[in-house]
Motif scaffolding. Structure first.
Motif: not given
Length: 555
Positions: A329, A399, A403, A406-407, A447-448, A451, A454, A515-516, A519
């Protein structure tokens, strides 16, 4: 089941009142019973001398010893599987010491006793002897290869011994079955004993099960390769087997595409342990040869420990998948963002130092955090992974896609419209570009971080379950966030960034937080069971071969 090869030994303690029995479990049980009957083993042994020993043979299912008494009489004594020793007997010894001929009716009478005890999961052992003419005894040099005579034996008696399942074995078998691991029992006991023990352990659930679910070793080895492969999947219990039967079963199962694990403790189990995908030897009863041929040594000799092996093996595999999903990702998003920005405007929002921070430091810490995830009960509810299944599953691709899309969408929007969206139009172009790129870098890293939570639970809805118990994961995430704050606020020259206002920090956190729920929603999207590679190959048009011009097009 255990193979009993050791000769027995008696040790008299110093006080002379207590006798300690050592040796294999079978021999210890028999001798302990003899002591309860007030047999005087030391006296009997003093009256005779052992001249030759034929150790227990797993093929013949018996072992023998030749002894000579003070009166120069030679006797050969045999001990082994009850029905096999019984078949060698032509006479039987009555309680008064008289000898009688073994008639067919009497032999059937003894077999009925054996079957009755075997149905109660008792291991039956028979004792027999025969007299031997001293003239037939070879010289001491020739005795090395001497085969003790085993014909015309006189039956002394038959005993039944209980070998109870260890506590927790039935639960362990049930757990293995529920997790998709089929447990098979390969034993030297006869079919009735094997059936009773398998029912007690939960390996068999149907008391009326018949071939090929429960099969005898000699029947299985008589099949050719194709027949063995056909019945191997159906076998649950194999009785009266030899070590070579276990090896043949392992080979047949592997040819059918199964991942095979084998437990064993004897030297004869070494070929099967070596041939299996995973060999598990016993640390206490196991021989050195078995341990050398195995991949894992079970220190407590307990079958329940096999479940721990499966549990931790699945945990390692799952943790590798978690990190791969996380890293893919990161890399896919960073690559697309920089490539699209470079092609469209000639400038990239993430410079070399920032990418090094993400890939070298953050990914390393992320791998450390995800690799330390302890095994959970959820792992034992999964089906086993086949040897040909891809490491990156369709769930992971789903998944990753959600993600990454989105990013990429958010960060490319910020790259092209960031000045307007962040209200930076009043600043100079150079300063606003630095603020915009710093904000993109900060948002990308956060974001990472989000994630990473996730990635802990690729399939489960609750990504926070058990996170409080993984202190290393929380420490890694905390260190990553602290380092990111230091980089943005204090190391601007090193990373070509500028300080961000608290409002921009909140916006970065808000974007990363999305992102939560994203997911969570994504996990309700079904994915096909067929691996992605197979789907692509299935949809890819096949090239026409010469001579196929008139063939119908593929459907």
């Amino acid at each position: 089941m255990k193979r009993h090869r050791c000769r027995f030994f008696l040790f008299i303690l110093l006080d002379g009142s207590t006798v300690e029995v050592t040796g294999s479990p079978t021999e210890k049980a028999i001798l302990s019973w003899g002591l309860e009957l007030h047999m005087k083993f030391a006296v009997e042994r003093s009256k005779s001398a052992i001249i030759h020993v034929s150790p227990f043979n797993s093929e013949k299912k018996r072992g023998g010893v030749a002894v000579i008494g003070r009166d120069s009489d030679v006797h050969v004594h045999w001990k082994g599987a009850a029905e096999i020793v019984l078949a060698l007997c032509t006479n039987w010894l009555d309680v008064d010491g008289s000898t009688h001929e073994m008639t067919p009716d009497k032999a059937n009478h003894f077999r009925k006793y054996i079957e009755d005890m075997a149905e109660q999961s008792l291991r039956c052992v028979a004792f027999a002897y025969r007299n031997l003419d001293p003239k037939d005894i070879p010289s001491e040099e020739q005795r090395i290869n001497w085969e003790l005579p085993d014909n015309d034996l006189t039956l002394i008696g038959i005993v039944g011994m209980k070998d109870p399942c260890r506590p927790g074995v039935r639960d362990a078998v049930e757990l293995c079955t529920n997790s998709g691991v089929k447990v098979r029992m390969v034993t030297g006991d006869n079919l009735q004993t094997a059936r009773a023990i398998a029912l007690e352990c939960g390996i068999l659930t149907d008391p009326q099960a018949s071939a090929p679910v429960i099969i005898e070793g000699k029947v299985f080895r008589a099949y050719n390769d194709a027949e063995r492969e056909a019945v191997a999947d159906k076998i649950s219990v194999m009785g009266r087997s030899s070590p070579n039967d276990k090896l043949l079963l392992v080979k047949a199962l592997k040819k059918n595409g199964h991942v095979v694990a084998v437990t064993g403790d004897g030297t004869n189990d070494a070929p099967a342990l070596h041939e299996a995908d995973i060999g598990l030897s016993m640390g206490i009863q196991g021989t050195e040869v078995a341990k050398e041929s195995s991949d894992i040594i079970i220190l407590d000799d307990n079958f329940a420990s096999v479940v721990k092996v499966v549990r931790w093996g699945r945990s390692v595999y799952a943790n590798i998948q978690k990190f791969i999903q996380f890293q893919l990702t990161v890399n896919v998003a960073a690559l697309i963002i920089n490539v699209v920005a470079a092609i469209s405007s000639g400038n990239v929002p993430l410079n070399a130092v920032q990418l090094l921070w993400v890939n070298l430091i953050m990914d390393t810490l992320g791998a450390l955090a995800l690799a330390t995830e302890p095994p959970t009960d959820q792992l034992m509810k999964r089906t086993p992974v086949g040897r040909r299944e891809p490491l990156v599953t369709n769930i992971m691709w789903r998944n990753l896609f959600i993600q990454a899309v989105y990013q990429v969408a958010v960060l490319l929007t910020l790259n092209f419209r960031g000045r307007d969206l962040l209200h930076l139009t009043q600043d100079t172009l150079e300063h606003s570009s630095k603020v915009k790129n710093s904000f993109i870098f900060n948002t990308f890293v956060l974001c990472q971080v989000f994630n990473e939570f996730n990635a802990r639970k690729p399939e489960e809805l609750n990504i926070f379950e058990g996170v409080s118990r993984n202190h290393l994961f929380l420490a890694v995430v905390s260190v990553t966030v602290v380092l990111q704050v230091i980089i943005i606020e204090f190391l601007g020259k090193f990373t070509s960034t500028v300080r961000l206002s608290w409002q921009l920090w909140l916006v970065s956190l808000a974007i990363a937080f999305i992102s939560w729920p994203l997911a969570l929603v994504g996990k309700f999207i079904p994915v096909p069971q067929t691996p992605l590679k197979n789907l692509i190959l299935k949809c890819w048009p096949k090239k026409k071969k010469q001579g196929d011009e008139g063939a119908a097009p593929p459907v």
